[in-house]
Design a protein around this motif. Structure first.
Motif, PDB file in Angstrom:
ATOM      1  N   VAL A  41      -7.297  -7.192  -4.973  1.00 51.71           N
ATOM      2  CA  VAL A  41      -5.895  -7.111  -4.564  1.00 51.71           C
ATOM      3  C   VAL A  41      -5.088  -7.895  -5.592  1.00 51.71           C
ATOM      4  O   VAL A  41      -5.381  -9.062  -5.869  1.00 51.71           O
ATOM      5  N   THR A  50      -3.795   5.230  -8.764  1.00 54.72           N
ATOM      6  CA  THR A  50      -5.184   4.803  -8.611  1.00 54.72           C
ATOM      7  C   THR A  50      -5.904   4.828  -9.950  1.00 54.72           C
ATOM      8  O   THR A  50      -6.633   3.887 -10.294  1.00 54.72           O
ATOM      9  N   SER A  75     -11.960  -0.548  -5.102  1.00 60.13           N
ATOM     10  CA  SER A  75     -10.826  -0.463  -4.194  1.00 60.13           C
ATOM     11  C   SER A  75      -9.802  -1.436  -4.761  1.00 60.13           C
ATOM     12  O   SER A  75     -10.027  -2.654  -4.743  1.00 60.13           O
ATOM     13  N   LYS A  77      -5.820  -2.598  -4.673  1.00 61.50           N
ATOM     14  CA  LYS A  77      -4.589  -2.510  -3.889  1.00 61.50           C
ATOM     15  C   LYS A  77      -3.611  -3.611  -4.266  1.00 61.50           C
ATOM     16  O   LYS A  77      -4.012  -4.641  -4.816  1.00 61.50           O
ATOM     17  N   THR A  78      -2.354  -3.380  -3.915  1.00 58.10           N
ATOM     18  CA  THR A  78      -1.346  -4.434  -4.034  1.00 58.10           C
ATOM     19  C   THR A  78      -1.455  -5.312  -2.784  1.00 58.10           C
ATOM     20  O   THR A  78      -2.033  -4.892  -1.777  1.00 58.10           O
ATOM     21  N   GLU A  81      -0.198  -3.377   0.242  1.00 58.65           N
ATOM     22  CA  GLU A  81      -1.123  -2.342   0.698  1.00 58.65           C
ATOM     23  C   GLU A  81      -2.302  -2.952   1.449  1.00 58.65           C
ATOM     24  O   GLU A  81      -2.769  -2.410   2.439  1.00 58.65           O
ATOM     25  N   ALA A  82      -2.768  -4.088   0.980  1.00 55.26           N
ATOM     26  CA  ALA A  82      -3.909  -4.742   1.607  1.00 55.26           C
ATOM     27  C   ALA A  82      -3.543  -5.285   2.985  1.00 55.26           C
ATOM     28  O   ALA A  82      -4.387  -5.320   3.881  1.00 55.26           O
ATOM     29  N   SER A  86      -4.752   0.103   8.088  1.00 54.80           N
ATOM     30  CA  SER A  86      -5.281   1.373   7.579  1.00 54.80           C
ATOM     31  C   SER A  86      -5.119   2.453   8.623  1.00 54.80           C
ATOM     32  O   SER A  86      -5.210   2.196   9.811  1.00 54.80           O
ATOM     33  N   SER A  92      -9.522   4.397   0.547  1.00 59.74           N
ATOM     34  CA  SER A  92      -8.972   3.216  -0.109  1.00 59.74           C
ATOM     35  C   SER A  92      -8.856   3.429  -1.587  1.00 59.74           C
ATOM     36  O   SER A  92      -9.625   4.157  -2.189  1.00 59.74           O
ATOM     37  N   GLY A  93      -7.866   2.723  -2.186  1.00 66.10           N
ATOM     38  CA  GLY A  93      -7.450   2.681  -3.530  1.00 66.10           C
ATOM     39  C   GLY A  93      -8.221   3.108  -4.619  1.00 66.10           C
ATOM     40  O   GLY A  93      -8.193   3.172  -5.699  1.00 66.10           O
TER      41      GLY A  93
END
Length: 93
Positions: A41, A50, A75, A77-78, A81-82, A86, A92-93
């Motif tokens: 992250v 992605t 995976s 994510k920012t 997003e984390a 979900s 996932s990413g």
């Protein structure tokens, strides 16, 4: 790997060596360190696709992507997003 991925200023970094699950498969070597699962992250991923995020990870890891890493599940994510819940079935990413 952790040191190199630090260049992406992660707020969360999880690396799991899954090499034992792949014993006997292509790229597997005695002693492991060939098959990995990465959850990362970072704010550096904001606004990136992605594919672009994965390229950033590959660039940070450099020659480790050729040897010893054979496979890397990512995976990326920012922080936003984390933190978001979900949706069932969402990849996932």
């Amino acid at each position: 790997m952790r040191r190199r991925l630090g260049a992406l200023a992660p707020t969360r970094l999880e690396l799991v060596d899954e090499s034992a699950k792949h014993a006997g498969h292509a790229g597997a070597k005695p002693g492991g360190n060939t098959h990995w699962r990465l959850t990362i992250v970072s704010a550096a991923f904001a606004g990136k696709s992605t594919v672009a995020r994965h390229r950033m990870v590959y660039e940070a890891l450099g020659e480790l992507m050729k040897d010893p890493i054979h496979a890397l599940a990512i995976s990326a994510k920012t922080p936003g997003e984390a933190a978001a819940p979900s949706t069932p079935g969402e990849s996932s990413g």
